[in-house]
Design an enzyme around this catalytic site. Structure first.
Site, PDB file in Angstrom:
ATOM      1  N   CYS A  40      67.181  47.788  81.029  1.00  0.00           N
ATOM      2  CA  CYS A  40      67.297  46.109  80.718  1.00  0.00           C
ATOM      3  C   CYS A  40      66.268  46.095  80.505  1.00  0.00           C
ATOM      4  O   CYS A  40      65.156  46.716  80.692  1.00  0.00           O
ATOM      5  CB  CYS A  40      67.483  45.483  82.325  1.00  0.00           C
ATOM      6  N   CYS A  45      64.132  42.649  81.512  1.00  0.00           N
ATOM      7  CA  CYS A  45      63.257  42.370  82.935  1.00  0.00           C
ATOM      8  C   CYS A  45      63.197  43.494  83.749  1.00  0.00           C
ATOM      9  O   CYS A  45      63.397  45.195  83.464  1.00  0.00           O
ATOM     10  CB  CYS A  45      63.233  41.540  83.286  1.00  0.00           C
ATOM     11  N   SER A  46      64.538  43.148  84.218  1.00  0.00           N
ATOM     12  CA  SER A  46      65.400  44.030  85.375  1.00  0.00           C
ATOM     13  C   SER A  46      66.462  44.314  85.698  1.00  0.00           C
ATOM     14  O   SER A  46      67.302  44.348  86.859  1.00  0.00           O
ATOM     15  CB  SER A  46      64.065  44.164  86.195  1.00  0.00           C
ATOM     16  N   CYS A  47      67.372  43.762  85.387  1.00  0.00           N
ATOM     17  CA  CYS A  47      68.846  43.954  85.297  1.00  0.00           C
ATOM     18  C   CYS A  47      69.701  44.705  85.750  1.00  0.00           C
ATOM     19  O   CYS A  47      69.593  45.755  85.436  1.00  0.00           O
ATOM     20  CB  CYS A  47      69.771  42.675  84.143  1.00  0.00           C
TER      21      CYS A  47
END
Lengths: 103, 212, 96
Positions: B113, B116-118
């Site tokens: 991702c 962000c940090s999906c």
């Protein structure tokens, strides 16, 4: 416009630190605060708002803060923006918590 | 907007794994204020922590092992991952949409991702620190083979590397290839070969342990 | 849904202020629709307390790596897929 969070292909990236990291208590708390605030039966915030608040951090802060530090900084902004708490309240409460909340 | 963070300026930034961050204290302060004001309850927070730590890569590994031993299940898993997970007792209804992608001898998927940090937390638990790192986010899209090599896997040129950048409401789980020579293993033993990293796509599952 | 799986599309080049979920490295690049995911609330509105309505169709869009990175070092068959909302896509002739 270059945005600090938009990292795909960002120049100068180096070797990946593959060390495993055990989440500290405050990091679990940071995650839990976000999930609770965003839960369907509360919906005080949306995850999209959290992302926007994280992206709005000054670039240097975005780069220097750790992952969950960014989350806390962003939640703080959102809670103040939504007039749920004031910065002064957070400052005062943090001061009273003192040493007991060391990670 | 940028100068209102003076409470942190006196402190050097503390990275993951460091000691007390000034923001750790502010997290506690927020917790106290939000519960005092009735915005959240301590039960909400406790339950969120429970949910966070209760999901682990073992959940994803169960799905993978079942897909390896049961071709009909694999078809269902690829077609409707949440329904397939429910067959194994995993309730994913409250989570984001899930897509399962299959690695073959022709295609290798890797998930990132960049914004962000999906991450497919519903099946893997909280993402590892490296997945959230700026280096992984920067490099995986532009040099996936180099990143995968750093994790110890050299992919031949004839294999198509497919990067999945999760930018929306979809979460992607990689169904890795079953290691060769594992025909005799039970489903449970197969599950123990399925690593978190192989379901992100930066590596393959563990090869079968050879007995000496 | 304006596009179908296999349609050629190009990602819009315009940048806009505010929260967007279209990474910079695919802007202006052309690819193909791999999966039509259905309709979702628009994050550009949700991020500011809006309801995200009207919902936006969302697609998994595929790209050739060599179209994204001029110095891509892997084979030309390598690909990359990104979820893109419909208002960031315009049609391009032909099919994949």
């Amino acid at each position: 416009m270059t945005r600090v969070h938009d990292r795909g292909g960002w120049p100068g990236a180096g070797a990946i630190d593959r060390q495993e990291h055990q989440l500290a208590d405050w990091e679990l708390l940071a995650d839990a605060l976000v999930q609770s605030l965003a839960s369907p039966h509360r919906r005080v915030i949306r995850i999209d708002e959290l992302r926007r608040a994280i992206e709005s951090l000054p670039a240097a802060e975005y780069e220097s803060l750790s992952y969950y530090e960014r989350w806390i900084a962003a939640v703080e902004r959102l809670m103040i923006e939504k007039k749920i708490v004031t910065r002064e309240e957070i400052d005062a409460k943090a001061a009273t918590l003192g040493e007991e909340c060391r990670a | 907007m940028s100068q209102d963070h003076d409470h942190r300026d006196e402190h050097a930034p503390i990275r993951d794994g460091g000691h007390a961050s000034p923001l750790a204290r502010r997290a506690r302060a927020l917790e106290a204020l939000l519960t005092e004001k009735g915005v959240l309850s301590t039960a909400d927070i406790r339950s969120a922590i429970d949910t966070l730590v209760s999901r682990t890569p073992a959940d994803g590994a169960k799905l993978v092992a079942r897909a390896w031993v049961d071709p009909a299940f694999k078809v269902r898993l690829l077609a409707d991952p949440k329904a397939a997970a429910a067959e194994l007792g995993l309730d994913l209804t409250s989570y984001a949409r899930l897509v399962v992608v299959e690695n073959t001898d022709k295609v290798h998927h890797v998930v990132v991702c960049t914004l962000c940090s999906c991450y497919p937390r519903m099946l893997l638990g909280p993402p590892p620190a490296w997945y959230k790192s700026l280096d992984y986010r920067a490099r995986t899209v532009a040099d996936p083979r180099g990143v995968i090599r750093e994790f110890g896997l050299e992919l031949p040129p004839k294999v198509e590397v497919r990067v999945l950048d999760s930018t929306a409401d979809m979460r992607y789980l990689v169904l890795p290839r079953r290691p060769l020579g594992t025909e005799h293993l039970s489903e449970a033993d197969l599950g123990s070969l399925v690593t978190r990293d192989s379901m992100i796509g930066v590596s393959d599952p563990k090869p079968e342990r050879t007995h000496v | 849904m304006r596009f179908r799986e296999g349609d050629r599309v190009r990602v819009r080049t315009d940048d806009r202020a505010g929260h967007i979920r279209t990474p910079a490295y695919i802007r202006g690049k052309s690819g193909w629709v791999a999966i039509a995911h259905g309709e979702f609330r628009n994050p550009e509105s949700l991020a500011y307390g809006g309801e995200g309505l009207p919902k936006q169709p969302l697609y998994l869009v595929g790209f050739r790596q060599t179209d994204l990175w001029p110095r891509y070092s892997g084979p030309p068959t390598d690909t990359l897929y990104v979820d893109v909302y419909e208002h960031w896509l315009s049609p391009e002739g032909g099919s994949a």
